[in-house]
Design an enzyme around this catalytic site. Structure first.
Site, PDB file in Angstrom:
ATOM      1  N   SER A  40      11.646   3.957 -11.528  1.00 20.02           N
ATOM      2  CA  SER A  40      12.536   4.987 -12.047  1.00 20.02           C
ATOM      3  C   SER A  40      13.967   4.464 -12.045  1.00 20.02           C
ATOM      4  O   SER A  40      14.229   3.351 -11.589  1.00 20.02           O
ATOM      5  CB  SER A  40      12.440   6.246 -11.188  1.00 20.02           C
ATOM      6  OG  SER A  40      13.063   5.997  -9.943  1.00 20.02           O
ATOM      7  N   LYS A  41      14.853   5.311 -12.526  1.00 18.11           N
ATOM      8  CA  LYS A  41      16.252   4.901 -12.694  1.00 18.11           C
ATOM      9  C   LYS A  41      16.886   4.347 -11.428  1.00 18.11           C
ATOM     10  O   LYS A  41      17.777   3.523 -11.505  1.00 18.11           O
ATOM     11  CB  LYS A  41      17.077   6.100 -13.185  1.00 18.11           C
ATOM     12  CG  LYS A  41      17.039   6.245 -14.688  1.00 18.11           C
ATOM     13  CD  LYS A  41      18.171   7.113 -15.157  1.00 18.11           C
ATOM     14  CE  LYS A  41      18.063   7.336 -16.661  1.00 18.11           C
ATOM     15  NZ  LYS A  41      18.261   8.706 -17.051  1.00 18.11           N
ATOM     16  N   ARG A  42      16.437   4.837 -10.281  1.00 19.08           N
ATOM     17  CA  ARG A  42      17.102   4.354  -9.058  1.00 19.08           C
ATOM     18  C   ARG A  42      16.804   2.873  -8.803  1.00 19.08           C
ATOM     19  O   ARG A  42      17.465   2.234  -7.999  1.00 19.08           O
ATOM     20  CB  ARG A  42      16.753   5.225  -7.845  1.00 19.08           C
ATOM     21  CG  ARG A  42      15.354   5.082  -7.361  1.00 19.08           C
ATOM     22  CD  ARG A  42      14.979   6.147  -6.354  1.00 19.08           C
ATOM     23  NE  ARG A  42      13.552   6.209  -6.228  1.00 19.08           N
ATOM     24  CZ  ARG A  42      12.842   5.470  -5.385  1.00 19.08           C
ATOM     25  NH1 ARG A  42      13.448   4.636  -4.584  1.00 19.08           N
ATOM     26  NH2 ARG A  42      11.531   5.574  -5.341  1.00 19.08           N
ATOM     27  N   HIS A  43      15.803   2.321  -9.491  1.00 21.34           N
ATOM     28  CA  HIS A  43      15.512   0.893  -9.323  1.00 21.34           C
ATOM     29  C   HIS A  43      16.319   0.025 -10.281  1.00 21.34           C
ATOM     30  O   HIS A  43      16.408  -1.179 -10.111  1.00 21.34           O
ATOM     31  CB  HIS A  43      14.017   0.625  -9.557  1.00 21.34           C
ATOM     32  CG  HIS A  43      13.138   1.361  -8.611  1.00 21.34           C
ATOM     33  ND1 HIS A  43      12.360   2.430  -9.009  1.00 21.34           N
ATOM     34  CD2 HIS A  43      12.930   1.207  -7.284  1.00 21.34           C
ATOM     35  CE1 HIS A  43      11.695   2.884  -7.955  1.00 21.34           C
ATOM     36  NE2 HIS A  43      12.023   2.172  -6.899  1.00 21.34           N
ATOM     37  N   GLY A  44      16.862   0.643 -11.310  1.00 19.67           N
ATOM     38  CA  GLY A  44      17.586  -0.137 -12.324  1.00 19.67           C
ATOM     39  C   GLY A  44      17.319   0.479 -13.677  1.00 19.67           C
ATOM     40  O   GLY A  44      16.827   1.608 -13.763  1.00 19.67           O
TER      41      GLY A  44
END
Ligand code: GLU
Length: 489
Positions: free
Chosen positions: A250-254
């Site tokens: 998800s976005k928190r990974h990149g």
């Protein structure tokens, strides 16, 4: 490659226009495209926009633009489910007529309360079939009176629903876990379950290739096929995309949207190649990582796609991107990096579009960093030294670690004069002239080439001095050397 029956293969990408295209969905679509192209079949795009609340304006355009940017095509006209509302409504009503489905008039409040009670009892939430036995007459009457309803499928009690998945083999689901699912919602729009079954059937889709998240719903889809008397397509449920910590990417990974990758300077070829390996690897145990489309078509096999989640490794993507940047032809590279220079504030006011000095300089300069950058977006910073005169926070960086200031100034003065005498200004000539001088005078490479390189780049780390000198030209080269001498004072 999987043997397919005589029927022409038809696959599809069925995005819901609910936001930017997630790399996981695009990988799934790409496998479906590749499978169709491998079998000389058709690949369709269908917009699944029946969830009006979740639809986001402009998503469809973004998805199609992204698809084209990746270099993919599609067959036939695109269909949009929102334009086919009446088709699904009529089919759902037919199911009611044939006693395969029924109208459910339960108010949302009743369903909510029921669900909460079930949860409190630690039971799996399911519809309690409250409206299943309403007579046809009563049901018609309540409909005609304008009462709101959904249409639910009658699902079997007991027994199992069995299916075959190309990747997972035989999959079995106990029917007791399946409740009477909604086919048509209160707003008259179909659920995904009903709409995709009808569309896949009407469009002649032979292989439903989609994400693993739909596997638990597969028995419902099989029951809908049964109720409608449709033949089942083949199914392949592709593994999810996970981050390196094994949670869902998800976005928190990149970045996760293909558009974000594009904005960061990833090349479509790199993304496609990288996606190929998100769940599939050559079975012959070869270490091959770089595939062109022809290789992909020859080697990819849907049945060899892994069952477990596919880990998304950003470092590997960078490596892949660097590989494709290195292979880029100079004109294409130039066109591809231009947007990154144009939106970089440091370059404001420079005109890269005309046939002028600035654009010529950029064309020559790209090769200095082509082998080093991982993304196109890195070029403007990496090449700043070409366009802007070096400034030194610490002029001592001009001095080679085994040398001193006096010797450095001496070497730079020698170089300014030596280079001034060169007539044909190119890397080879510059290198030869300088190296001959080092040799004949018995200078060290470090005490001569280090200050030259730093004088030209203003950086402790940079491409080599001869290539920079060729790129920036004779005048700038000599000026920068003189400037370094002055700064060392
Ligand atoms: N609209 C569904 C989704 O985006 C499609 C799933 C499918 O491929 O059937 O998840």
């Amino acid at each position: 490659m999987a043997e397919t029956s005589q029927k022409k293969v038809v696959t599809r990408f069925a995005p819901s226009p609910t936001g930017d295209p997630h790399i996981g969905n695009v990988r799934t679509a790409f496998y479906a495209w590749l499978f169709a192209r491998q079998h000389e079949g058709e690949f369709l795009i269908r917009i699944e926009d029946t969830d009006r609340a979740r639809s986001v304006e402009g998503s469809e355009e973004k998805i199609l633009k992204m698809w084209k940017w990746l270099g993919f095509d599609y067959d036939r006209e695109i269909i949009r489910q929102s334009e086919r509302k009446s088709v699904y409504g009529e089919i759902a009503e037919k199911l009611v007529e044939n006693s395969k489905a029924y109208r459910c008039f339960c108010a949302p409040e009743r369903l909510d309360a029921m669900r909460k009670e079930q949860q409190a009892r630690k039971e799996q939430p399911r519809y309690d079939e409250h409206c299943r036995n309403i007579s046809a007459e009563e049901s018609d009457e309540r409909k005609n009176n304008g009462e709101e309803f959904v249409i639910r499928l009658i699902t079997p009690e007991g027994g199992e629903t069995v299916a075959c998945d190309i990747i997972r083999g035989k999959v079995e689901f106990p029917n007791n876990n399946i409740d009477d699912l909604v086919l048509l919602k209160r707003d008259g729009f179909p659920t995904y379950h009903l709409a995709h079954v009808i569309d896949d059937y009407e469009q002649g889709v032979t292989h439903v290739i989609r994400s693993e998240e739909w596997l638990p719903s597969l028995p419902k889809h099989i029951l809908i096929h049964d109720a409608l008397g449709y033949e089942l397509p083949n199914y392949a449920h592709l593994p999810m995309i996970l981050a390196t910590d094994k949670s869902k990417l998800s976005k928190r990974h990149g970045a996760v949207s293909v558009l974000d990758f594009k904005a960061q300077g990833y090349l479509p070829e790199a993304i496609v190649n990288f996606m190929l390996l998100l769940g599939w690897h050559p079975k012959d145990g070869s270490e091959q990582e770089v595939f062109d489309l022809d290789d992909m078509k020859k080697q990819f096999a849907l049945e060899d796609v892994q069952k477990s989640g596919a880990v998304f490794d950003y470092q590997k993507l960078d490596w892949m991107n660097a590989h494709y940047i290195r292979r880029m032809e100079s004109d294409l590279l130039y066109d591809s990096v231009l947007p990154f220079f144009e939106k970089n504030d440091a370059y404001k006011g420079l005109d890269f579009l005309g046939n002028n000095e600035t654009s010529e300089l950029l064309k020559r300069a790209l090769r200095l960093e082509q082998d080093r950058v991982k993304k196109l977006s890195e070029f403007p910073d990496a090449l700043g030294f070409v366009f802007f005169e070096p400034t030194y926070d610490n002029p001592d960086i001009l001095i080679w670690k085994k040398s001193d200031k006096a010797e450095t100034v001496d070497r730079l003065e020698m170089l300014a004069e030596l280079l001034n005498g060169i007539v044909s200004w190119n890397e080879e000539e510059i290198e030869k002239t300088v190296k001959d001088k080092i040799e004949s005078e018995g200078y060290g490479n470090g005490d001569t080439l280090w200050p030259l390189r730093v004088a030209l780049s203003g950086r402790e780390k940079s491409p080599g001095p001869f290539e920079i000198a060729e790129v920036i030209g004779k005048e700038k080269t000599i000026n920068r050397i003189n400037n370094a001498i002055k700064i060392l004072g």
